[in-house]
Design an enzyme around this catalytic site. Structure first.
Site, PDB file in Angstrom:
ATOM      1  N   HIS A 192     -66.570  -8.090 -60.655  1.00 62.51           N
ATOM      2  CA  HIS A 192     -66.712  -9.093 -59.778  1.00 62.51           C
ATOM      3  C   HIS A 192     -68.009  -8.827 -58.563  1.00 62.51           C
ATOM      4  O   HIS A 192     -68.467  -8.900 -57.573  1.00 62.51           O
ATOM      5  CB  HIS A 192     -65.708  -9.593 -58.578  1.00 62.51           C
ATOM      6  CG  HIS A 192     -65.437 -10.714 -58.605  1.00 62.51           C
ATOM      7  ND1 HIS A 192     -65.141 -10.614 -56.951  1.00 62.51           N
ATOM      8  CD2 HIS A 192     -65.835 -11.526 -59.118  1.00 62.51           C
ATOM      9  CE1 HIS A 192     -65.379 -12.454 -57.181  1.00 62.51           C
ATOM     10  NE2 HIS A 192     -65.956 -13.501 -58.109  1.00 62.51           N
ATOM     11  N   HIS A 227     -59.214  -7.027 -48.770  1.00 66.50           N
ATOM     12  CA  HIS A 227     -59.985  -7.351 -50.184  1.00 66.50           C
ATOM     13  C   HIS A 227     -58.550  -6.569 -50.992  1.00 66.50           C
ATOM     14  O   HIS A 227     -57.926  -8.076 -51.455  1.00 66.50           O
ATOM     15  CB  HIS A 227     -60.738  -5.607 -50.538  1.00 66.50           C
ATOM     16  CG  HIS A 227     -61.149  -5.451 -51.582  1.00 66.50           C
ATOM     17  ND1 HIS A 227     -61.381  -6.031 -52.692  1.00 66.50           N
ATOM     18  CD2 HIS A 227     -62.449  -4.649 -52.233  1.00 66.50           C
ATOM     19  CE1 HIS A 227     -62.969  -5.672 -53.563  1.00 66.50           C
ATOM     20  NE2 HIS A 227     -62.523  -4.577 -53.230  1.00 66.50           N
ATOM     21  N   HIS A 266     -63.273 -16.794 -49.277  1.00 70.14           N
ATOM     22  CA  HIS A 266     -64.094 -15.463 -49.292  1.00 70.14           C
ATOM     23  C   HIS A 266     -65.423 -15.306 -49.046  1.00 70.14           C
ATOM     24  O   HIS A 266     -66.072 -16.610 -48.625  1.00 70.14           O
ATOM     25  CB  HIS A 266     -64.525 -15.935 -50.970  1.00 70.14           C
ATOM     26  CG  HIS A 266     -64.619 -14.863 -52.588  1.00 70.14           C
ATOM     27  ND1 HIS A 266     -66.171 -14.604 -52.370  1.00 70.14           N
ATOM     28  CD2 HIS A 266     -64.463 -14.517 -52.659  1.00 70.14           C
ATOM     29  CE1 HIS A 266     -66.261 -13.162 -53.320  1.00 70.14           C
ATOM     30  NE2 HIS A 266     -64.964 -13.359 -53.885  1.00 70.14           N
ATOM     31  N   ASP A 317     -56.838 -13.935 -55.354  1.00 67.59           N
ATOM     32  CA  ASP A 317     -55.207 -13.290 -54.816  1.00 67.59           C
ATOM     33  C   ASP A 317     -54.220 -13.684 -54.561  1.00 67.59           C
ATOM     34  O   ASP A 317     -52.499 -13.480 -54.311  1.00 67.59           O
ATOM     35  CB  ASP A 317     -55.700 -12.270 -53.905  1.00 67.59           C
ATOM     36  CG  ASP A 317     -56.557 -11.289 -53.946  1.00 67.59           C
ATOM     37  OD1 ASP A 317     -56.674 -10.530 -54.933  1.00 67.59           O
ATOM     38  OD2 ASP A 317     -57.035 -11.092 -53.098  1.00 67.59           O
TER      39      ASP A 317
HETATM   40  N1  COA Z   1     -57.373 -17.393 -42.984  1.00 71.08           N
HETATM   41  C1  COA Z   1     -57.862 -17.581 -41.515  1.00 71.08           C
HETATM   42  N2  COA Z   1     -58.685 -17.754 -41.636  1.00 71.08           N
HETATM   43  C2  COA Z   1     -59.781 -17.950 -42.387  1.00 71.08           C
HETATM   44  C3  COA Z   1     -60.021 -16.716 -43.324  1.00 71.08           C
HETATM   45  C4  COA Z   1     -58.315 -16.938 -44.057  1.00 71.08           C
HETATM   46  N3  COA Z   1     -58.358 -15.951 -44.936  1.00 71.08           N
HETATM   47  N4  COA Z   1     -60.954 -16.692 -43.827  1.00 71.08           N
HETATM   48  C5  COA Z   1     -62.039 -16.704 -43.008  1.00 71.08           C
HETATM   49  N5  COA Z   1     -61.726 -17.339 -42.193  1.00 71.08           N
HETATM   50  C6  COA Z   1     -62.308 -17.425 -40.816  1.00 71.08           C
HETATM   51  C7  COA Z   1     -61.933 -16.271 -40.185  1.00 71.08           C
HETATM   52  O1  COA Z   1     -61.391 -16.547 -38.641  1.00 71.08           O
HETATM   53  C8  COA Z   1     -63.130 -17.395 -39.282  1.00 71.08           C
HETATM   54  O2  COA Z   1     -63.092 -18.229 -38.080  1.00 71.08           O
HETATM   55  P1  COA Z   1     -63.946 -18.804 -36.789  1.00 71.08           P
HETATM   56  O3  COA Z   1     -65.563 -18.484 -36.850  1.00 71.08           O
HETATM   57  O4  COA Z   1     -63.587 -19.165 -36.046  1.00 71.08           O
HETATM   58  O5  COA Z   1     -63.297 -17.136 -36.217  1.00 71.08           O
HETATM   59  C9  COA Z   1     -64.476 -17.318 -40.460  1.00 71.08           C
HETATM   60  O6  COA Z   1     -63.761 -18.312 -41.059  1.00 71.08           O
HETATM   61  C10 COA Z   1     -65.062 -16.744 -40.894  1.00 71.08           C
HETATM   62  O7  COA Z   1     -64.298 -15.245 -41.280  1.00 71.08           O
HETATM   63  P2  COA Z   1     -64.991 -14.402 -41.948  1.00 71.08           P
HETATM   64  O8  COA Z   1     -64.005 -13.190 -41.698  1.00 71.08           O
HETATM   65  O9  COA Z   1     -66.527 -13.699 -40.951  1.00 71.08           O
HETATM   66  O10 COA Z   1     -65.225 -14.360 -43.408  1.00 71.08           O
HETATM   67  P3  COA Z   1     -65.659 -13.050 -44.080  1.00 71.08           P
HETATM   68  O11 COA Z   1     -67.030 -13.557 -45.070  1.00 71.08           O
HETATM   69  O12 COA Z   1     -66.042 -11.684 -43.905  1.00 71.08           O
HETATM   70  O13 COA Z   1     -64.550 -12.634 -44.518  1.00 71.08           O
HETATM   71  C11 COA Z   1     -62.737 -12.540 -46.353  1.00 71.08           C
HETATM   72  C12 COA Z   1     -63.694 -13.117 -46.431  1.00 71.08           C
HETATM   73  C13 COA Z   1     -62.295 -12.558 -47.980  1.00 71.08           C
HETATM   74  C14 COA Z   1     -62.820 -10.869 -46.029  1.00 71.08           C
HETATM   75  C15 COA Z   1     -62.114 -13.812 -45.169  1.00 71.08           C
HETATM   76  O14 COA Z   1     -62.042 -14.543 -45.768  1.00 71.08           O
HETATM   77  C16 COA Z   1     -60.322 -12.992 -45.662  1.00 71.08           C
HETATM   78  O15 COA Z   1     -60.302 -12.043 -44.262  1.00 71.08           O
HETATM   79  N6  COA Z   1     -59.385 -13.469 -46.574  1.00 71.08           N
HETATM   80  C17 COA Z   1     -58.406 -13.391 -46.328  1.00 71.08           C
HETATM   81  C18 COA Z   1     -58.064 -11.515 -47.156  1.00 71.08           C
HETATM   82  C19 COA Z   1     -58.291 -12.147 -48.929  1.00 71.08           C
HETATM   83  O16 COA Z   1     -57.761 -12.950 -49.267  1.00 71.08           O
HETATM   84  N7  COA Z   1     -58.923 -11.068 -49.297  1.00 71.08           N
HETATM   85  C20 COA Z   1     -59.243 -11.027 -50.528  1.00 71.08           C
HETATM   86  C21 COA Z   1     -61.193 -11.587 -50.833  1.00 71.08           C
HETATM   87  S1  COA Z   1     -61.130 -11.357 -52.525  1.00 71.08           S
END
Ligand code: COA
Length: 381
Positions: A192, A227, A266, A317
């Protein structure tokens, strides 16, 4: 690597979002018109028509194998499954309470002391070895500590990595359906682009460190819930609910408390994760014969709430969690399966980094105190 660095020395991006740090010929993630491809092949086609061993060969050797090459590669992987007695002893000494990701991090590090990178063990030999014996490391520890058994790790009844993993886990031949479900999930998790763990592997490789160190850096990075650890967290969430109605209510409450729902969202994909529908189909298929098949409708209910409330979509996931559960895989082993697969992508990136290396060393925007006079310790009061 790091092509953009000099362009704008003041530019900064939280979490390196949107920063292009170099070239790769290994995969595309979310590129317009391309979606997810491994060396030019679309993930949907690979998941439908290929096997994990073909994908592992494609990623680590650069091309899809011809029939004779695939046969030889499979035979080689079978021969490389056996783990040394010294490593078995270390696995026995690890606590039963250890997380399986700690076991892999330490087990692979231990292997790196026994078969350290040298003229004898190099590049592809190490990649092939790790792809072959990581299920042995994981399941030797698991079966020893859970059932007090010392399993043989040379077994060749199951020629594929997916079948071998399930055979070692359950001690019996898996069904064709479960073997293929795990095989497809290994294809989906294999590569990825510059996700956090791959980037960690490349940073380590860029210092001219050894292959095992780069892999161990990646394993430590993969473990976190943002992750690879998200698949375990997703399982914990869906197991909380017995009906779609309960799930809908519970997840709305979590969102009201601003909780993150693991397995959704994502960094790069903005509309959907192309891998999610593929694994979702497998979860649905496997749920038909499962005792706790309600987990599938519960998962769908959670998906709907996340979309309605936040326009967030499931990533790979989320439905991997229920698919693995329906295959009888204990939740703490979910992220280690990710390792078994992603070893291929990490290895490909280590080769690519080594092929055109420059130390990866970005800069930080300093926001600490301004210059101040040093006061010797006996005058500080
Ligand atoms: N559940 C709830 N809200 C979420 C979310 C989730 N899984 N993913 C993103 N958001 C929200 C955040 O709270 C944030 O909201 P805000 O702007 O009101 O504060 C916004 O969406 C942006 O999120 P952010 O964490 O800054 O995005 P990112 O690009 O840094 O994060 C991930 C990407 C994957 C880390 C994030 O989507 C996440 O934490 N997902 C859950 C973990 C996961 O499934 N990881 C596997 C990835 S393949």
């Amino acid at each position: 690597m790091i092509a953009e660095g000099k362009r704008n020395m003041t530019a900064k991006s939280s979490g390196l979002e949107g920063i292009i740090v170099g070239d790769t010929a290994i995969s595309t993630v979310g590129k317009e018109g391309l979606g997810l491809t491994y060396r030019g092949f679309d993930i949907h086609e690979l998941a439908a028509k290929s096997t994990f061993e073909e994908v592992a060969f494609l990623l680590t050797y650069g091309n899809l194998p011809k029939s004779a090459e695939l046969h030889a590669y499979r035979e080689k992987l079978i021969k490389l499954r056996r783990i040394p007695n010294e490593l078995k002893t270390v696995l026995e000494l690890m606590p039963r309470s250890a997380h399986p990701m700690e076991v892999l991090r330490t087990g692979i590090s231990m292997l790196g002391t026994l078969e350290s990178e040298s003229t004898h063990y190099k590049d592809h030999q190490i990649a092939d070895r790790l792809i072959a014996c990581t299920p042995s490391i994981l399941l030797y520890w698991y079966r020893f500590h859970q059932f007090n058994e010392k399993i043989e790790t040379w077994n060749s009844n199951e020629p594929t990595v997916a079948g071998y993993f399930l055979y070692l886990l359950h001690g019996e031949k898996p069904s064709d359906e479960m073997r293929r479900a795990v095989d497809v999930s290994l294809i989906l998790y294999a590569e990825h682009e510059l996700n956090a763990s791959t980037f960690a592997a490349r940073v380590t490789a860029s210092t001219e460190s050894d292959f095992y160190s780069a892999i161990v850096s990646a394993i430590g990075t993969l473990r976190g819930a943002l992750h690879g650890g998200a698949n375990e967290e997703a399982m914990r969430l869906i197991s909380n609910y017995k009906t779609p109605e309960q799930a809908e209510k519970g997840v709305r409450e979590l969102l009201a408390k601003k909780a993150k729902i693991m397995g959704f969202g994502h960094r790069v994909y903005k509309k959907s994760d192309p891998r999610s529908d593929i694994i979702k189909e497998w979860s649905k298929k496997l749920s038909a014969n499962a005792r706790d098949g309600y987990l599938y409708p519960v998962s769908e209910a959670i998906e709907k709430v996340l979309w309605d409330e936040k326009k967030l979509f499931p990533n790979l996931d989320f439905y991997s969690a229920s698919a693995y559960h329906f295959c009888g895989i204990p939740t703490p082993l979910f992220t280690p399966i990710f390792v078994m697969s992603r070893l291929t992508g990490w290895s490909a990136h280590i080769f690519e980094q080594r092929g055109n290396n420059r130390l990866i060393r970005p800069e930080a925007n300093y926001n600490g105190p301004g210059p101040r006079a040093f006061v010797p310790v006996d005058q500080r009061g």
